[in-house]
Write a protein that holds these residues in place. Structure first.
Motif, PDB file in Angstrom:
ATOM      1  N   GLU A   1       0.845  -1.193   0.000  1.00  0.00           N
ATOM      2  CA  GLU A   1       0.000   0.000   0.000  1.00  0.00           C
ATOM      3  C   GLU A   1       0.883   1.246   0.000  1.00  0.00           C
ATOM      4  OE1 GLU A   1      -3.712   0.144   2.328  1.00  0.00           O
ATOM      5  OE2 GLU A   1      -3.005  -1.738   3.192  1.00  0.00           O
ATOM      6  N   VAL A   2       1.130   1.780  -1.182  1.00  0.00           N
ATOM      7  CA  VAL A   2       1.958   2.970  -1.330  1.00  0.00           C
ATOM      8  C   VAL A   2       1.534   3.660  -2.624  1.00  0.00           C
ATOM      9  CG1 VAL A   2       3.760   1.636  -2.508  1.00  0.00           C
ATOM     10  CG2 VAL A   2       4.347   3.817  -1.418  1.00  0.00           C
ATOM     11  N   ASP A   3       1.495   4.984  -2.584  1.00  0.00           N
ATOM     12  CA  ASP A   3       1.056   5.725  -3.769  1.00  0.00           C
ATOM     13  C   ASP A   3       2.085   5.680  -4.884  1.00  0.00           C
ATOM     14  OD1 ASP A   3      -1.277   6.405  -2.488  1.00  0.00           O
ATOM     15  OD2 ASP A   3      -0.514   8.336  -1.756  1.00  0.00           O
ATOM     16  N   ARG A   4       3.359   5.793  -4.499  1.00  0.00           N
ATOM     17  CA  ARG A   4       4.383   5.891  -5.535  1.00  0.00           C
ATOM     18  C   ARG A   4       5.744   5.477  -4.985  1.00  0.00           C
ATOM     19  NH1 ARG A   4       5.675  11.465  -8.919  1.00  0.00           N
ATOM     20  NH2 ARG A   4       7.343  10.625 -10.245  1.00  0.00           N
ATOM     21  N   LEU A   5       6.491   4.724  -5.797  1.00  0.00           N
ATOM     22  CA  LEU A   5       7.858   4.338  -5.473  1.00  0.00           C
ATOM     23  C   LEU A   5       8.701   4.535  -6.722  1.00  0.00           C
ATOM     24  CD1 LEU A   5       7.582   1.070  -3.335  1.00  0.00           C
ATOM     25  CD2 LEU A   5       8.777   3.144  -2.685  1.00  0.00           C
ATOM     26  N   ASP A   6       9.687   5.420  -6.653  1.00  0.00           N
ATOM     27  CA  ASP A   6      10.518   5.720  -7.815  1.00  0.00           C
ATOM     28  C   ASP A   6      11.964   5.308  -7.572  1.00  0.00           C
ATOM     29  OD1 ASP A   6       8.373   6.872  -9.155  1.00  0.00           O
ATOM     30  OD2 ASP A   6       8.762   8.854  -8.284  1.00  0.00           O
ATOM     31  N   ASN A   7      12.630   4.928  -8.661  1.00  0.00           N
ATOM     32  CA  ASN A   7      14.086   4.706  -8.684  1.00  0.00           C
ATOM     33  C   ASN A   7      14.529   3.516  -7.836  1.00  0.00           C
ATOM     34  OD1 ASN A   7      14.125   7.116 -10.194  1.00  0.00           O
ATOM     35  ND2 ASN A   7      14.369   8.339  -8.323  1.00  0.00           N
ATOM     36  N   LEU A   8      13.701   2.479  -7.801  1.00  0.00           N
ATOM     37  CA  LEU A   8      14.097   1.282  -7.059  1.00  0.00           C
ATOM     38  C   LEU A   8      15.179   0.527  -7.820  1.00  0.00           C
ATOM     39  CD1 LEU A   8      10.657  -0.199  -5.927  1.00  0.00           C
ATOM     40  CD2 LEU A   8      12.329   0.990  -4.518  1.00  0.00           C
ATOM     41  N   SER A   9      16.051  -0.137  -7.081  1.00  0.00           N
ATOM     42  CA  SER A   9      16.995  -1.081  -7.681  1.00  0.00           C
ATOM     43  C   SER A   9      16.726  -2.447  -7.077  1.00  0.00           C
ATOM     44  CB  SER A   9      18.444  -0.644  -7.421  1.00  0.00           C
ATOM     45  OG  SER A   9      18.690  -0.506  -6.039  1.00  0.00           O
ATOM     46  N   ALA A  10      17.335  -3.472  -7.654  1.00  0.00           N
ATOM     47  CA  ALA A  10      17.114  -4.834  -7.158  1.00  0.00           C
ATOM     48  C   ALA A  10      17.503  -4.915  -5.690  1.00  0.00           C
ATOM     49  CB  ALA A  10      17.934  -5.821  -7.979  1.00  0.00           C
ATOM     50  N   ALA A  11      16.628  -5.489  -4.869  1.00  0.00           N
ATOM     51  CA  ALA A  11      16.858  -5.547  -3.418  1.00  0.00           C
ATOM     52  C   ALA A  11      17.218  -6.959  -2.989  1.00  0.00           C
ATOM     53  CB  ALA A  11      15.620  -5.065  -2.674  1.00  0.00           C
ATOM     54  N   ILE A  12      18.206  -7.054  -2.122  1.00  0.00           N
ATOM     55  CA  ILE A  12      18.581  -8.314  -1.486  1.00  0.00           C
ATOM     56  C   ILE A  12      18.359  -8.146   0.010  1.00  0.00           C
ATOM     57  CG2 ILE A  12      20.476  -9.883  -0.946  1.00  0.00           C
ATOM     58  CD1 ILE A  12      21.660  -9.217  -3.669  1.00  0.00           C
ATOM     59  N   VAL A  13      17.478  -8.982   0.563  1.00  0.00           N
ATOM     60  CA  VAL A  13      17.138  -8.893   1.981  1.00  0.00           C
ATOM     61  C   VAL A  13      17.992  -9.877   2.758  1.00  0.00           C
ATOM     62  CG1 VAL A  13      15.325  -9.227   3.693  1.00  0.00           C
ATOM     63  CG2 VAL A  13      14.786  -8.129   1.515  1.00  0.00           C
TER      64      VAL A  13
END
Length: 756
Positions: free
Chosen positions: A83-95
């Motif tokens: 639930e988020v309006d906008r997410l910009d400029n993500l890169s691949a995530a390693i948790v």
């Protein structure tokens, strides 16, 4: 509250979050600088994990999954968009989280890090005599595993009296194993075997009948029109239960296996897991099993001494891998250590090692309190590794409570101001100096110095531990004082937990609260887990003259439309399922007739919607009062009674587990790192609760690295001086004041610097 911030560059140099509403987040807007180290702070339950894991990491991983074809996606876990309006400029995530590794006995530190693969490659090139390719040294492959134990390294000595009652026939229920009761599917496979007499007592079976019944190897046959395997009872139970003992989840089956079998080293391979040729071949006079049994720091030295030019690349890579394990403070482990026995902090650091040598850049690495389980002495090395990941051009996001980690951050984001409904907003983002001068709880506690308890309580007795020698302990004798707060400390791997487990586990009146994670589905909540719901349901039933099962959303009272979940889930095949509020109960989870009954003018769903603090004002007597009091003591006043456990943070779960364990009303409680996941303020509240428990007549033994807890002890037992082979002895016993005054252990040095 005025939020002081640093300026962050616009454009593609930030991960831009707008309108995040996961869990308790209140439409959070924040910019996170890329290729920098950002630390997220705030009290436990403030929303840190929701923002980092539930929004940024979750959406990154979801978007990566969407790059695959729908066919491939159908085999992958479906992930809903956060639930988020906008997410910009993500890169691949390693948790890299604190989830413990699977309990599969075939997974070890060596296999989890690929260090064993490199070691196998080394032996396949240099071993004397030559054995074969690297697979010939694998205990997970047929060509390398010991044929007797099939690569597990263990054999089960079975107590057949726990398996069968030989005085009975099959028809009379001679088989005692779970799920083999008369008329069950497994039982019928034996009952329909023409070679067995179901009415003859087992003690009267001939040798051939006994062999067929107990030891027959698996063979294919048809039963009830279905192709299936027939195998002897002992063969089947071994495959179903004994070979998977570490993975079993059902408590009654685990208890049965513990009665049925004693696990010992395999008589053929001696626990080495390998066949004769693999376990006897040597490189420079050392077998591969001897290598995996070495401590990592010792193995690193052995590998570094190999100068054979044909394996130089393997030696370099293996040395780098082992060096990384040493750098993250795991030099005391061995490669043959089973992954399932690692603590949450150890597991996280093992996972971290896999990424240190990666050539990938511009990745987002997400860490969940990477210093958990680390002595203050080891935190500097962990900081160096976080900075090394950043300096390779990666974005590093860290959820953390330790001031030492905050000090190296390029950027800090503080969430709060409180926890639960009182949190979920960004109260500060900027540098450390700005956080210190902010009006946040984190800023307030950052510069507080630890204090030392002025007057130690008098002990009322002792528990003697004599000759403790498990793992790295060196025949340790020690006395655990009763009636006081005792803290057992020392660097990671020094032998603290081994000493307390060997000395106190299983003693009458001793309750051990370990670090194992609490399990819970969407149906589990603080009321059910703490034991609070049972007396409340009983009170509802008594007040209204009906049965208690009506007041359970998992039983008779459940709404038939949603099954008591409050939501209806729509399966969309390879796409993420959709959850909508139940149209009949409107999310209340119960049948309409159940909601006609009240207690203290509240319906059962209204009770489950109460925060702990409000519930404590309603239920002021008996068992509910005691349980709610414990929930308040551990700093969880804001949790609602019906909140799903799946929405709780790690620190909240730890404290909830403590509340549940306190219900045992033991004379002595043993707590293993209870401050894991706790903010500085939460730690202060926990210490106050520990003192209250002692003042109420309990004895407390706390295994802990946190200097705020160590300084408040009545008695300290410091184990060391180092880790692994360099530990295993008691290097100090006394009060905190005596430690500061006269000791020079690593713990003493850090405690001395921390007090004001």
């Amino acid at each position: 509250m005025t939020i002081t911030t640093n300026t962050i560059a616009d454009g593609h140099d930030v991960i831009r979050v707008r309108g995040a509403r996961v869990n308790n987040l209140r439409s959070v807007d924040v910019d996170l600088p890329k290729r920098r180290l950002t630390v997220f702070t705030g009290v436990s339950g403030s929303g840190k994990s929701s923002l980092v894991f539930g929004v940024v990491a979750a959406e990154s991983q979801r978007l990566i999954n969407e790059t695959y074809s729908t066919f491939v996606q159908s085999f992958m876990p479906s992930m809903a968009r956060p639930e988020v309006d906008r997410l910009d400029n993500l890169s691949a995530a390693i948790v890299v989280d604190q989830e413990r590794m699977g309990a599969n006995s075939r997974s070890t530190v060596g296999t989890a890090t690929d260090a064993y693969s490199l070691l196998r490659l080394l032996f396949s090139r240099l071993s004397t005599p030559y054995v074969g390719p690297s697979g010939a040294f694998s205990f997970n492959l047929p060509e390398g595993m010991c044929p007797t134990c099939e690569g597990t390294g263990r054999a089960a000595a079975v107590d057949e009296t726990q398996l069968v009652d030989t005085s009975k026939s099959l028809a009379q229920g001679a088989i005692l194993a779970p799920n083999f009761n008369v008329d069950s599917w497994y039982w019928k496979q034996f009952a329909n075997n023409p070679n067995l007499d179901v009415d003859k007592p087992l003690r009267d079976y001939s040798a051939d009948e006994w062999q067929e019944f107990m030891h027959a190897p698996a063979r294919r046959e048809k039963y009830a029109g279905i192709n299936t395997n027939y195998e002897g009872l002992l063969v089947k139970v071994k495959r179903m239960y004994l070979d998977k003992a570490a993975e079993l989840k059902q408590a009654h089956i685990k208890a049965y296996v513990e009665r049925l079998a004693t696990f010992v080293d395999c008589p053929e391979c001696g626990g080495a897991r390998l066949n004769e040729s693999a376990r006897t071949a040597t490189v420079h006079g050392v077998t591969i099993a001897e290598c995996t049994a070495m401590q990592v720091d010792e193995l690193r030295s052995w590998v570094a001494a190999i100068e054979d030019t044909e394996v130089a690349p393997v030696v370099a890579n293996l040395s780098e891998m082992l060096g990384a394990l040493v750098e993250v403070g795991l030099g005391y482990l061995s490669l043959d250590r089973e992954s399932g026995t690692l603590s949450g902090g150890e597991a996280q650091r093992v996972k971290m090692v896999r990424h240190l040598g990666s050539s990938l850049t511009d990745i987002t690495y997400v860490f969940d309190e990477p210093t958990v389980g680390l002595h203050p002495h080891d935190i500097d090395r962990m900081n160096g590794l976080l900075l090394a990941l950043r300096d390779k051009g990666n974005t590093v996001l860290v959820v953390e409570h330790k001031p030492e980690v905050m000090a190296i951050a390029d950027h800090l984001v503080d969430l709060g101001p409180g926890a639960g409904h009182d949190g979920g907003t960004v109260t500060y983002h900027g540098d450390l100096a700005g956080l210190r001068s902010s009006a946040t709880i984190t800023g307030e506690y950052l510069d507080r110095r630890n204090t030392v308890r002025d007057t130690a309580r008098e002990r009322s007795g002792v528990i003697e531990i004599r000759g403790a020698s498990s793992h790295n302990l060196r025949d340790v004798d020690v006395e655990i004082p009763l009636g006081v707060l005792t803290v057992v400390t020392g660097v990671a791997g020094s032998g603290k937990s081994s000493l307390i487990q060997e000395g106190l586990a299983g003693r009458d009146g001793v309750q051990i609260v370990d670090q194992s994670a609490i399990r819970g589905s969407r149906r589990s909540n603080p009321a059910t887990y703490s034991g609070l719901l049972d007396p409340i349901r009983t009170a509802f039933a008594k007040a209204n003259g009906v049965k208690a099962g009506l007041f359970s959303a998992n039983s008779d009272g459940a709404c038939p439309t949603c099954g008591g979940q409050g939501v209806v889930y729509t399966d969309l095949a390879m796409m993420a399922g959709v959850a909508t509020r139940c149209p009949d109960c409107e999310g209340r989870r119960f049948r309409p007739e159940v909601l006609q009954y009240t207690l203290h003018d509240l319906t059962i769903d209204q009770v489950l919607a109460l925060p702990v603090a409000e519930a404590a004002q309603v239920f002021t007597t008996g068992v509910p009062k005691r349980i709610l009091g414990r929930l308040l003591d551990v700093g969880l006043p804001y949790l609602t009674l019906g909140q799903p456990l799946t929405t709780l943070s790690g620190g909240e779960r730890q404290r909830l587990k403590l509340v549940s364990s306190m219900g045992a009303d033991a004379a002595t409680y043993v707590l293993d790192e209870p401050t894991s996941g706790l903010h500085l303020k939460d730690t202060e509240n926990l210490v106050a609760m520990l003192h209250r428990l002692v003042d109420q007549g309990h004895s407390l033994v706390v295994i802990e690295h946190n200097l705020a807890v160590i300084g408040q002890a009545d008695w300290i037992i410091d184990v060391g001086p180092g880790a692994g082979h360099e530990g295993g002895t008691v290097v100090f016993e006394g009060t905190p004041a005596q430690m500061i005054e006269s000791s020079d252990t690593l713990t003493a040095q850090h405690l001395r610097r921390s007090v004001g």
